[in-house]
Design an enzyme around this catalytic site. Structure first.
Site: not given
Ligand code: NI
Length: 176
Positions: A46, A51, A93-94, A135-136, A139
């Site tokens: 995701g 991000q 998480c990236l 999760h996204e 963000h």
């Molecule tokens: Ni993340």
């Protein structure tokens, strides 16, 4: 298409709410293509627009990380209509290289979103897909998954990250 540089915590763009998309036009479709390519290159399941530094209410999710075609989900101005149950599972998480956390999320969600043509659609999801979506969306609201752990654990992690930034070890997992 282009892979965009990943923004890492604690960049302020990750810590403020994103803006709703007003018109789903080619610039949004280009952003979604770039985000998808960036997510697959990482690889991740995701990615939210902030991000990659774009403070817009757009995110992509593919729980196969591109391994199986047909699993890409695009969300533009998503709004959770209903959620139910709960699940606890491990998340990465990236924007937080090499950190994983156990996080509680709803088990099932019903979400209204715009598609790439700007049409309103309703998506229902459960299990890991619901987790990845939530999760996204977190963000997009200007939060990161650290908010879901205890304040003690959060402070320990923040200290660890600060140290890694100092030593130059806080770098994006980048496939390029
Ligand atoms: Ni993340």
């Amino acid at each position: 298409m282009a892979i965009r540089p990943l923004v890492l915590y604690p960049d302020p763009v990750l810590l403020r709410p994103t803006s709703a998309v007003e018109v789903v036009d080619d610039s949004i479709r280009d952003l979604v293509r770039d985000m998808t390519e960036t997510m697959y290159a990482a690889p991740g399941v995701g990615l939210a627009a902030n991000q990659v530094g774009e403070s817009l209410r757009v995110c992509v999710v593919d729980i196969t990380a591109g391994e199986e075609p047909g699993n890409l989900r695009v969300f533009i101005n998503p709004k959770v209509l209903e959620s139910s149950g709960s699940q606890v599972g491990e998340e990465g998480c990236l924007s937080f290289p090499e950190i994983t956390l156990m996080v509680e999320r709803p088990y099932a969600v019903k979400v209204e979103t715009l598609d790439l043509q700007g049409n309103k659609v309703v998506v229902e999801a459960d299990d890991f897909l619901a987790r990845a979506m939530m999760h996204e969306f977190e963000h997009l609201d200007g939060y990161v998954f650290l908010r879901n752990v205890s304040s003690l654990k959060r402070e320990i992690l923040k200290r660890k990250i600060k140290k890694m930034i100092k030593t130059g070890d806080w770098v994006a997992l980048d496939a390029t």
